[in-house]
Design an enzyme around this catalytic site. Structure first.
Site, PDB file in Angstrom:
ATOM      1  N   ASP A 299      42.916 -46.403 -18.175  1.00 45.05           N
ATOM      2  CA  ASP A 299      42.869 -44.953 -18.378  1.00 45.05           C
ATOM      3  C   ASP A 299      42.658 -44.667 -19.863  1.00 45.05           C
ATOM      4  O   ASP A 299      43.327 -45.256 -20.726  1.00 45.05           O
ATOM      5  CB  ASP A 299      44.165 -44.301 -17.904  1.00 45.05           C
ATOM      6  CG  ASP A 299      44.067 -42.786 -17.902  1.00 45.05           C
ATOM      7  OD1 ASP A 299      43.487 -42.240 -16.954  1.00 45.05           O
ATOM      8  OD2 ASP A 299      44.573 -42.151 -18.854  1.00 45.05           O
TER       9      ASP A 299
ATOM     10  N   HIS B 117      32.761 -31.153 -23.431  1.00 40.85           N
ATOM     11  CA  HIS B 117      32.661 -31.972 -22.217  1.00 40.85           C
ATOM     12  C   HIS B 117      31.436 -32.875 -22.228  1.00 40.85           C
ATOM     13  O   HIS B 117      31.475 -33.981 -21.650  1.00 40.85           O
ATOM     14  CB  HIS B 117      32.653 -31.073 -20.985  1.00 40.85           C
ATOM     15  CG  HIS B 117      33.987 -30.447 -20.710  1.00 40.85           C
ATOM     16  ND1 HIS B 117      35.026 -31.127 -20.127  1.00 40.85           N
ATOM     17  CD2 HIS B 117      34.458 -29.191 -20.965  1.00 40.85           C
ATOM     18  CE1 HIS B 117      36.082 -30.336 -20.020  1.00 40.85           C
ATOM     19  NE2 HIS B 117      35.766 -29.154 -20.519  1.00 40.85           N
TER      20      HIS B 117
ATOM     21  N   ASP C  56      31.442 -36.859 -21.545  1.00 42.60           N
ATOM     22  CA  ASP C  56      30.590 -37.588 -20.606  1.00 42.60           C
ATOM     23  C   ASP C  56      29.901 -38.764 -21.289  1.00 42.60           C
ATOM     24  O   ASP C  56      29.811 -39.868 -20.737  1.00 42.60           O
ATOM     25  CB  ASP C  56      29.533 -36.654 -20.014  1.00 42.60           C
ATOM     26  CG  ASP C  56      30.117 -35.633 -19.045  1.00 42.60           C
ATOM     27  OD1 ASP C  56      31.283 -35.800 -18.644  1.00 42.60           O
ATOM     28  OD2 ASP C  56      29.399 -34.680 -18.692  1.00 42.60           O
TER      29      ASP C  56
ATOM     30  N   GLU D  37      38.882 -39.915 -16.051  1.00 44.81           N
ATOM     31  CA  GLU D  37      38.721 -40.874 -17.144  1.00 44.81           C
ATOM     32  C   GLU D  37      39.343 -42.224 -16.820  1.00 44.81           C
ATOM     33  O   GLU D  37      39.631 -43.020 -17.705  1.00 44.81           O
ATOM     34  CB  GLU D  37      39.359 -40.318 -18.437  1.00 44.81           C
ATOM     35  CG  GLU D  37      40.864 -40.204 -18.419  1.00 44.81           C
ATOM     36  CD  GLU D  37      41.380 -38.892 -17.837  1.00 44.81           C
ATOM     37  OE1 GLU D  37      42.516 -38.517 -18.177  1.00 44.81           O
ATOM     38  OE2 GLU D  37      40.651 -38.247 -17.056  1.00 44.81           O
TER      39      GLU D  37
END
Length: 331
Positions: free
Chosen positions: A217, A230, A234, A260
């Site tokens: 994570d 964002h 990505d 994620e």
């Protein structure tokens, strides 16, 4: 006095050979499983053309690979490319290669299959993929034989059917792959991870082997998104996927579990080796970002897929609770 056998003339390569070989690889035909539809087409071709043999084959860089065959050859067998008639068929994607008497054709008179009486006549149509000739559908017989116009038309129709079947099979395979791929990162998606884990677990149980699962994570990913946007988030996920692939073996699986979070499946990988892999992944993070990883390892006997995922997930949260940016093995 012993007669000197003249070697057959060298077989020229298509001028577009690099593009053709790329199309061969994209087709997915090589090493595919037996196909009942293709088997039916070669049986029908031999019957309609009155020949001893019929084949659907792929002409690769060095050899011919039988996709389906009746008479001579079997599925999965190979023949050196330069000994085959079909390597001449792919030279011209627009017309068939017709050899009514192989012994009288200078291209084939000294071919070993002609000299030993295996092939006396041949007719083949090229099979196209992405506009390139990747192989052929052909018939041949030990005796000289000139196919009638009706037989040639029958063979053309069957070759077209074979070509369309191979194209459809490729489309289905590509759609199936898309359904198992995360659109953003190009890694496996949740469905593919679940399927692969169940399969690898069953195989490891039969072999008595080990299996390791990593749950990773990204640390403080929400803050990264809030700061950089964002789109940047990505791009970060895509960069991580590219980097991490370089640390994995061909049989390992990297997948996006969600958001994620990534999952890595390591077949035949005991705990100590899995920890080494996890540390390599943790150390290879772009833009000074960090991640936390939980590692679950063990033998597969009596285990369920959820056991490995659950243990790795709990170890991941232990890593988070301990301060992030670390690898924690499951207890």
């Amino acid at each position: 006095m012993t007669a000197v056998r003249t070697p057959p003339p060298p077989v020229p390569r298509p001028g577009h050979e690099a593009d053709r070989l790329a199309a061969v690889r994209r087709s997915g035909v090589r090493d595919s499983r037996p196909d009942a539809a293709l088997d039916g087409l070669v049986q029908l071709a031999a019957k309609l053309c009155g020949t001893a043999s019929a084949e659907i084959n792929l002409v690769d860089e060095t050899d011919l690979w039988f996709c389906a065959a009746r008479g001579l050859g079997r599925h999965g067998e190979t023949v050196p490319r330069d000994l085959t008639f079909c390597t001449w068929t792919i030279l011209d994607p627009d017309r068939p290669t017709l050899v009514p008497s192989a012994a009288e054709d200078p291209r084939f008179a000294q071919n070993p299959f002609v000299l030993d009486g295996t092939i006396g006549s041949y007719a083949g149509f090229p099979l196209l993929s992405d506009g390139q000739p990747i192989g052929s559908m052909c018939v041949h017989d030990p005796q000289p034989n000139r196919l009638s116009l009706d037989q040639l038309e029958d063979l053309r129709v069957l070759a077209t059917a074979a070509q369309e079947h191979l194209a459809l099979r490729r489309d289905v395979a590509e759609l199936n792959e898309l359904s198992r791929t995360d659109a953003l990162t190009g890694t496996a998606n949740r469905r593919a991870i679940d399927d692969t884990l169940a399969r690898e677990l069953a195989q490891a149980a039969r072999r008595g082997g080990h299996l390791s699962v990593l749950m990773a994570d990204l640390d403080r990913f929400k803050a990264y998104n809030d700061t950089h946007g964002h789109l940047a988030g990505d791009l970060l996920l895509q960069s991580i996927a590219r980097r991490w692939r370089s640390h994995l073996r061909a049989g390992d699986l990297l997948g996006r579990w969600g958001g994620e979070e990534f999952c890595v499946l390591l077949p035949d990988c005991p705990a100590q080796e899995a920890l080494v892999v996890a540390e390599r992944l943790r150390a290879d993070m772009p833009e000074e970002q960090t991640c936390s990883i939980g590692v679950a390892s063990g033998t597969a006997a009596g285990a369920e897929p959820g056991d490995f995922i659950g243990r790795a997930d709990r170890a991941l949260y232990e890593a988070k609770a301990a301060g992030r940016d670390r690898v924690v093995p499951a207890s």
